[in-house]
Design an enzyme around this catalytic site. Structure first.
Site, mmCIF file in Angstrom:
data_model
loop_
_atom_site.group_PDB
_atom_site.id
_atom_site.type_symbol
_atom_site.label_atom_id
_atom_site.label_comp_id
_atom_site.label_asym_id
_atom_site.label_seq_id
_atom_site.Cartn_x
_atom_site.Cartn_y
_atom_site.Cartn_z
ATOM 1 N N ASP A 9 56.029 -59.138 82.051
ATOM 2 C CA ASP A 9 55.768 -59.041 80.562
ATOM 3 C C ASP A 9 57.115 -57.949 80.244
ATOM 4 O O ASP A 9 57.925 -57.435 81.095
ATOM 5 C CB ASP A 9 54.554 -57.799 80.539
ATOM 6 C CG ASP A 9 54.159 -57.083 79.119
ATOM 7 O OD1 ASP A 9 54.435 -58.208 78.413
ATOM 8 O OD2 ASP A 9 54.198 -56.012 79.335
ATOM 9 N N SER A 10 57.027 -57.653 78.824
ATOM 10 C CA SER A 10 58.187 -56.924 78.436
ATOM 11 C C SER A 10 58.135 -55.401 78.936
ATOM 12 O O SER A 10 59.101 -54.674 78.784
ATOM 13 C CB SER A 10 58.192 -57.012 76.826
ATOM 14 O OG SER A 10 56.882 -56.401 76.503
ATOM 15 N N TYR A 41 59.549 -57.241 72.909
ATOM 16 C CA TYR A 41 59.895 -58.530 72.510
ATOM 17 C C TYR A 41 59.285 -58.910 71.016
ATOM 18 O O TYR A 41 59.857 -59.900 70.637
ATOM 19 C CB TYR A 41 59.205 -59.624 73.580
ATOM 20 C CG TYR A 41 59.771 -59.699 75.228
ATOM 21 C CD1 TYR A 41 60.995 -58.747 75.485
ATOM 22 C CD2 TYR A 41 59.420 -60.604 76.054
ATOM 23 C CE1 TYR A 41 61.527 -58.835 76.681
ATOM 24 C CE2 TYR A 41 60.000 -60.657 77.198
ATOM 25 C CZ TYR A 41 61.007 -59.752 77.588
ATOM 26 O OH TYR A 41 61.661 -59.946 78.942
ATOM 27 N N GLY A 42 58.427 -58.313 70.965
ATOM 28 C CA GLY A 42 57.365 -58.750 69.674
ATOM 29 C C GLY A 42 58.072 -58.775 68.234
ATOM 30 O O GLY A 42 57.819 -59.165 67.413
ATOM 31 N N CYS A 72 52.463 -61.780 78.892
ATOM 32 C CA CYS A 72 52.928 -61.373 77.523
ATOM 33 C C CYS A 72 52.588 -62.402 76.407
ATOM 34 O O CYS A 72 52.956 -63.581 76.585
ATOM 35 C CB CYS A 72 54.586 -61.036 77.672
ATOM 36 S SG CYS A 72 55.246 -60.727 76.044
ATOM 37 N N ASN A 73 51.740 -62.016 75.531
ATOM 38 C CA ASN A 73 51.520 -63.061 74.466
ATOM 39 C C ASN A 73 52.864 -63.532 73.637
ATOM 40 O O ASN A 73 52.658 -64.661 73.404
ATOM 41 C CB ASN A 73 50.330 -62.417 73.369
ATOM 42 C CG ASN A 73 49.110 -62.072 73.922
ATOM 43 O OD1 ASN A 73 48.548 -63.040 73.871
ATOM 44 N ND2 ASN A 73 49.096 -61.290 74.660
ATOM 45 N N GLU A 151 53.772 -47.730 75.158
ATOM 46 C CA GLU A 151 54.936 -47.551 75.954
ATOM 47 C C GLU A 151 55.155 -45.975 76.169
ATOM 48 O O GLU A 151 55.631 -45.404 77.164
ATOM 49 C CB GLU A 151 56.252 -48.075 75.521
ATOM 50 C CG GLU A 151 56.295 -49.720 75.723
ATOM 51 C CD GLU A 151 56.295 -50.316 76.844
ATOM 52 O OE1 GLU A 151 57.070 -49.524 77.766
ATOM 53 O OE2 GLU A 151 55.893 -51.232 77.041
ATOM 54 N N CYS A 183 47.727 -59.248 72.266
ATOM 55 C CA CYS A 183 48.983 -58.597 73.129
ATOM 56 C C CYS A 183 48.533 -57.794 74.452
ATOM 57 O O CYS A 183 47.456 -57.077 74.143
ATOM 58 C CB CYS A 183 49.855 -57.701 72.089
ATOM 59 S SG CYS A 183 50.934 -56.511 72.772
ATOM 60 N N THR A 184 49.423 -57.966 75.233
ATOM 61 C CA THR A 184 48.648 -57.308 76.480
ATOM 62 C C THR A 184 48.952 -55.957 76.687
ATOM 63 O O THR A 184 48.245 -55.308 77.476
ATOM 64 C CB THR A 184 49.425 -57.955 77.859
ATOM 65 O OG1 THR A 184 50.822 -57.847 77.589
ATOM 66 C CG2 THR A 184 49.115 -59.617 77.991
ATOM 67 N N HIS A 185 49.513 -55.372 75.686
ATOM 68 C CA HIS A 185 49.451 -54.118 75.539
ATOM 69 C C HIS A 185 48.302 -53.268 74.982
ATOM 70 O O HIS A 185 47.842 -51.979 75.325
ATOM 71 C CB HIS A 185 50.663 -53.311 74.703
ATOM 72 C CG HIS A 185 52.139 -53.448 75.342
ATOM 73 N ND1 HIS A 185 52.737 -54.505 75.824
ATOM 74 C CD2 HIS A 185 52.883 -52.355 75.789
ATOM 75 C CE1 HIS A 185 53.976 -54.178 76.313
ATOM 76 N NE2 HIS A 185 54.128 -52.982 76.239
HETATM 77 N N1 DGL Z 1 52.760 -57.113 75.715
HETATM 78 C C1 DGL Z 1 53.451 -58.097 74.915
HETATM 79 C C2 DGL Z 1 52.623 -59.021 74.341
HETATM 80 O O1 DGL Z 1 51.781 -59.600 74.960
HETATM 81 C C3 DGL Z 1 54.567 -57.639 74.012
HETATM 82 C C4 DGL Z 1 54.901 -56.540 73.696
HETATM 83 C C5 DGL Z 1 56.257 -56.508 72.896
HETATM 84 O O2 DGL Z 1 57.290 -56.469 73.851
HETATM 85 O O3 DGL Z 1 56.622 -56.472 71.769
HETATM 86 O O4 DGL Z 1 53.034 -59.691 73.250
#
Ligand code: DGL
Length: 264
Positions: A9-10, A41-42, A72-73, A151, A183-185
């Protein structure tokens, strides 16, 4: 040693998927990589997300993993086809299992999706949901500030609550009964999100669905670990490990393996 499963994941968000896989497959060894130096990453372009995803996958594949989970989505939305093309092992993303789970949960067929700007911009969920069921209505909303909140470890304070209120306001009049945490966060913000959308809206966290799909794939390919013995867990990050360690130990509970910093 039996080969491990690689997960990336990011940042810390993929730990929600790591935890679900650890529960579903307790005999498997796991290697997790959080690209904390380059999170989020988003907010980045598809080219950049693909480049970073290929680098994360390469690091894990060099460790002889037997399957790759893209936890990570954002990365799943853009890089699954190329990751599958370049790697000769099962590659599981988070979007398909999440979309299927949402469709089996919704009664009104009105589904909300929240995610990073890149995931929402890709319309990956919308397209897939409509492909599976043309009668479904999908309402999407990007929530870019959720990732830095997670984060930072700000999961339940006033700032998290107010941010959620502002982003989720748009769902108030949409009559959705299901909301995909795309989003996995975001599962780490579940209590705050649930409070804002109310108890009539079911929250879909794809982590468990991903773990189930991985288990099925490994069984189908006869890749499940046969020896039961202590499983090994390795955690890697691309920047200072301190904050990651703190969130990982709060979230995973108990003693976590030491977190190593690496360069990609
Ligand atoms: N956790 C990630 C996702 O599922 C990315 C969050 C990010 O890096 O912006 O999209």
């Amino acid at each position: 040693m039996e080969r491990a499963i690689g997960i990336f994941d990011s940042g810390v968000g993929g730990l929600t998927v790591f935890a679900a896989i650890r529960r579903a497959l307790p005999d498997e060894s796991l290697i997790y990589l959080g690209d904390t130096a380059r999170v989020p990453y988003g907010t980045k372009s598809s080219e950049t997300v693909i480049k970073y995803s290929l680098q994360c996958a390469k690091f894990l594949v060099e460790r002889k993993i037997k399957a790759l989970v893209v936890a990570c989505n954002t990365s799943s939305a853009y890089s699954l086809p190329i990751l599958r093309e370049k790697n000769n092992i099962p590659v599981i993303g988070v979007i398909e299992p999440g979309a299927k789970k949402a469709l089996s949960a919704t009664k009104s067929k009105r589904i909300g999706v929240i995610g990073t700007s890149a995931t929402i911009g890709s319309n990956a969920y919308g397209c897939l949901l409509k492909e599976y069921d043309a009668g479904v209505s999908v309402v999407s909303q990007a929530c870019p500030l959720f990732v830095p909140l997670v984060e930072e470890g700000w999961l339940n304070n006033e700032i998290a609550k107010n941010t959620a209120k502002i982003y989720l306001e748009s769902f108030k009049h949409e009559n959705i009964d299901t909301l995909i945490l795309g989003c996995t966060h975001y599962p780490l913000l579940k209590p705050v999100i649930a409070e804002v959308v109310g108890s009539n809206v079911g929250l879909i966290d794809s982590a468990e669905a991903v773990a189930e799909e991985l288990k099925m794939k490994l069984a189908e390919k006869r890749l499940l670990n046969k020896k039961s013995g202590p499983s090994a867990y390795q955690l890697y990050v691309t920047d200072l490990p301190n904050r990651f360690e703190k969130i990982a130990s709060d979230f995973l509970g108990g003693k976590i393996p030491s977190v190593k910093r690496i360069e990609l």
